[in-house]
Structure formats: C-alpha cells, structure tokens
Design a protein around this motif. Structure first.
Motif, PDB file in Angstrom:
ATOM      1  N   ASN A 278      31.714  21.817  22.129  1.00  0.00           N
ATOM      2  CA  ASN A 278      30.389  21.212  22.000  1.00  0.00           C
ATOM      3  C   ASN A 278      30.553  19.810  21.436  1.00  0.00           C
ATOM      4  OD1 ASN A 278      27.708  20.624  21.753  1.00  0.00           O
ATOM      5  ND2 ASN A 278      27.165  22.411  20.533  1.00  0.00           N
TER       6      ASN A 278
ATOM      7  N   ASN B 281      22.590  16.902  28.494  1.00  0.00           N
ATOM      8  CA  ASN B 281      21.201  16.443  28.412  1.00  0.00           C
ATOM      9  C   ASN B 281      20.989  15.195  29.267  1.00  0.00           C
ATOM     10  OD1 ASN B 281      22.541  14.523  26.920  1.00  0.00           O
ATOM     11  ND2 ASN B 281      21.331  14.774  25.056  1.00  0.00           N
TER      12      ASN B 281
ATOM     13  N   ASP C  68      28.335  16.334  20.429  1.00  0.00           N
ATOM     14  CA  ASP C  68      27.028  15.717  20.222  1.00  0.00           C
ATOM     15  C   ASP C  68      27.260  14.298  19.726  1.00  0.00           C
ATOM     16  OD1 ASP C  68      24.499  14.858  19.374  1.00  0.00           O
ATOM     17  OD2 ASP C  68      23.870  16.901  18.877  1.00  0.00           O
TER      18      ASP C  68
ATOM     19  N   GLN D 191      24.826  12.923  16.910  1.00  0.00           N
ATOM     20  CA  GLN D 191      25.128  13.421  15.565  1.00  0.00           C
ATOM     21  C   GLN D 191      26.573  13.110  15.151  1.00  0.00           C
ATOM     22  OE1 GLN D 191      22.750  14.766  13.617  1.00  0.00           O
ATOM     23  NE2 GLN D 191      21.298  14.404  15.299  1.00  0.00           N
TER      24      GLN D 191
ATOM     25  N   THR E  44      24.553  12.680  26.078  1.00  0.00           N
ATOM     26  CA  THR E  44      25.087  12.552  24.719  1.00  0.00           C
ATOM     27  C   THR E  44      25.387  13.902  24.083  1.00  0.00           C
ATOM     28  OG1 THR E  44      22.824  12.461  23.858  1.00  0.00           O
ATOM     29  CG2 THR E  44      23.928  10.354  24.294  1.00  0.00           C
ATOM     30  N   ASN E  45      24.908  14.965  24.678  1.00  0.00           N
ATOM     31  CA  ASN E  45      25.205  16.311  24.200  1.00  0.00           C
ATOM     32  C   ASN E  45      25.794  17.114  25.365  1.00  0.00           C
ATOM     33  OD1 ASN E  45      23.344  19.144  22.830  1.00  0.00           O
ATOM     34  ND2 ASN E  45      25.471  18.575  22.601  1.00  0.00           N
TER      35      ASN E  45
END
Length: 398
Positions: free
Chosen positions: A196, A160, A198, A201, A164-165
């Motif tokens: 993955n 992104n 994130d 989160q 951060t993702n």
C-alpha cells in the motif's frame, strides 16, 4: 502489421513491430472528461534495443526528437482561478490484453544479450477505486550470468483518481530459474505481499510479506514513513527453521566437516528493525543455531562512521560439535576421518599453512564499537566454561 525500421548501422531486425492493436473509445463521455474504452488489445509487439561496439544505441535519435518537441515556452504562473478539475473525472476500461510481446537487448560493447519473450499482460475491468485483477507471464534469458527464467505475477490493483494511493493486494510473484553460475540447482522463488502506497500521507507498507526460495522462508512486515523526504523504515522479520547444511549445498558450497552430523541443521532468525539513511536498530533479536539461542539488540547509530553498539546473551553451546572430527585411534593407525558422506577429510598439513587474510584496514580505523556478549556456558574440548562475559570496545582502530 506495423513496422518501425532500425537505425542505420544496426541489425536488419525492425526497431519495433506489432501485429494487432485494437482500441475503441466512446466519444460522448469524453465531453464529460470521462474515458470509456472497450478492451485494449495489443498482440505481437516486438522491440529490439541495440548498442554497437562503439557504445552507440539505436534509440537515441528518437530521444532527441522527443526533446525538441518538448521545448515549449515557460507558461505564466497559474492562480486558483486557473486551476482545472482532474484530467479525468471517470475512467472505465473493460480490460487490457497484451499478448506475446518480445523485447531484445543486444549490447555488443559489453557482450550482453537479454531476451524477454512470451510477455503477456491481461487485466480485468479498470475503474478508479476498484480492484483490478492483473496477471503477467514472461520468459527471460540472459547470457552474463547465464539465466533462463519464467516469471508469473498476479495481483489485485486499486488506485485513486490522482494515482497517489496505490494498493497491490494479494501480490504473488513466482520465478522458476536456471542459473548454473549462481545456483547448483533450479531456483524456485515465490514472493507474496500486500503493498500500500499513499503519496499524500507519505507512507507505504508491505504486509504479510513472505519470500520462499531453496527451502528457506523469510517473513516480514514493513512500514515506511516520510516516504518522499527522509524515509524511516520499520517492521519485523523472522525466518522459518533453515537447514544451513542443505542450503549451502544448494548454493554449491560444501559444508565444512564437523564432529556432529546435526551441526548447522537448524538456523532461524527473528527481530524488529528500524532504519533511516544513516542508522539501523535491530531489537528483540533471536538467532537460533541448533540448540543455542542468541538474544539481545544491536544498533548502528552512524553507518558512515561506523558506530556499533550491542548487548547480546547466548545460551549454552557445545563448540566441540562444530570442530573438525578427531579420530580416537593411535596416531599410527589413524586414517582420514570423514564427518559427513561426501565430505573430504581434513588435511592437517594444509590446516597448518599460514593463510594471508586482507583486512579492511580503513574501515577498522574508523570503527567505533562498544558492546558485550554474555555466554551461559561454552564447552571446548569437553571442558565446560561457565558465565563468560566478553566486552568489546574499539575506537580509532584501537
């Protein structure tokens, strides 16, 4: 060609060199905080990192210059009004092409030499929140331990605007390596996964992960929570059936002679797991050894102590099958018995010699263990022993 000469006192090779660099940036989109670039091409990059016999390296001068340039006055604290939008509102790069890069590492102090050559990295078009096809190829040589490897990596990368993702979809890493000091044969390794991460989160996952090497395959799914604070790792793991005898030979270890040729030809493991910095839990354990299954759980609530708790159950096992073969001929007629072709006979005299084994006394003194093992039946010397319960309790070395 562009060359950066080496520091005085090191080899005659340049510190860095490149044959071609092409970057075409569109200027008007920059006014809108949009970066639009044609394909980035970098060919023939070369770097030589060196450490001399006294431990001095050839890049420390560059690092010192960078530290001086970074010494800036501390800016005043910012307010919400001072906050700016993201550095880039949009990103569009039509691809990256890094071809035939070489990196040499020479450490004369420790006699370590590594050589990364033929490094190539190609990508598809790069956009925020869109999958980017990536392929990497390189060769690696190392002297201690001796290693000659070829590496291929492919994946589809998505990230992104804030980075951060990050998603690595269909990640595939293939390694073909000759390492005679580690493996008796060429190593063919394949790692496949979907990763993955994130950061917002504080979670990460590795899904449908599979590692294959030496005809051994391990499958796992891993989830990580509290990624940046106190990571908690959980998931499941299982193997395909493994021929342990064959694996030992591939690792250059000769299997011990056993009464049954089928012993150690089927080994498999499965369990769920959960771990923190100081705890491990393995539940739903199933360890298969030939025709025997061991099931149950094992917990280590304190790794540092360590504290161990377990409860296991074992189905019937024929222990005779794992013993050294015994001849049925009279003693005067006995000749050396070979269980498997190519395995040396057991020297009874050598077997009777006392072998000094150094025990980890300090660890045993701290060990806190409690558990039980239920065995349905154990056959020893053709005598079946049924319903055996073995309890273990140790604390403070007792």
């Amino acid at each position: 060609d562009v060359n950066l000469s080496n520091a005085p006192g090191f080899s005659d090779e340049p510190f860095a060199r490149m044959s071609q660099l092409d970057v075409n940036v569109m200027l008007m989109p920059l006014l809108r905080k949009e970066l639009q670039v044609d394909k980035v091409r970098l060919h023939g990059l070369f770097a030589s990192l060196e450490v001399d016999e006294q431990g001095k390296n050839n890049w420390s001068d560059l690092a010192k210059q960078e530290q001086v340039s970074q010494q800036q006055p501390t800016p005043p604290p910012t307010t919400d009004e001072d906050k700016q939008p993201p550095a880039l509102a949009a990103l569009a790069i039509n691809g990256v092409e890094l071809i035939d890069a070489t990196v040499k590492w020479t450490d004369l102090q420790n006699n370590v030499h590594s050589h990364l050559s033929g490094f190539s990295l190609t990508t598809g078009a790069i956009r925020f929140n869109e999958a980017v096809d990536i392929e990497l190829n390189t060769s690696v040589k190392h002297n201690e331990p001796e290693l000659d490897a070829k590496i291929n990596l492919t994946t589809r990368l998505t990230f992104n605007e804030a980075f951060t993702n990050v998603l690595l979809d269909a990640l595939r890493i293939k390694v073909i390596a000759d390492a005679p000091e580690l493996f008796a044969e060429q190593l063919d390794l394949l790692l496949e996964s979907n990763i993955n991460v994130d950061v917002d989160q504080q979670v990460a996952s590795l899904n449908k992960t599979r590692l294959t090497a030496l005809d051994t395959t391990v499958h796992t799914n891993v989830d990580v929570s509290k990624l940046l604070s106190e990571p908690v790792i959980s998931g499941n793991l299982h193997t395909d059936d493994i021929n342990a005898r064959d694996l030992m030979r591939r690792l250059g270890i000769e299997p011990p002679p056993m009464a049954s040729r089928s012993s150690l030809t089927k080994l498999a493991y499965a369990s769920t797991f959960k771990a923190t910095a100081n705890t491990i839990e393995m539940n739903e354990i199933k360890l298969t050894l030939d025709d025997t299954d061991i099931t149950g759980w094992l917990h280590v609530p304190d790794i540092e102590q360590p504290v161990v708790r377990y409860k296991l159950h074992m189905s019937p096992i024929d222990a005779d099958a794992y013993m050294a073969p015994v001849s049925e001929a009279p003693a005067e007629e006995q000749s050396p018995v070979v269980a498997d072709e190519g395995v040396a006979p057991v020297d009874a005299g050598a077997a009777e010699e006392d072998i000094e084994i150094e025990l980890p006394v300090d660890l045993l003194r701290k060990l806190n263990m409690e558990g039980e093992l239920n065995m349905d039946m154990v056959t020893i010397n053709q005598i079946p022993l049924a319903e055996i319960l073995v309890k273990t309790q140790a604390k403070g070395g007792i």
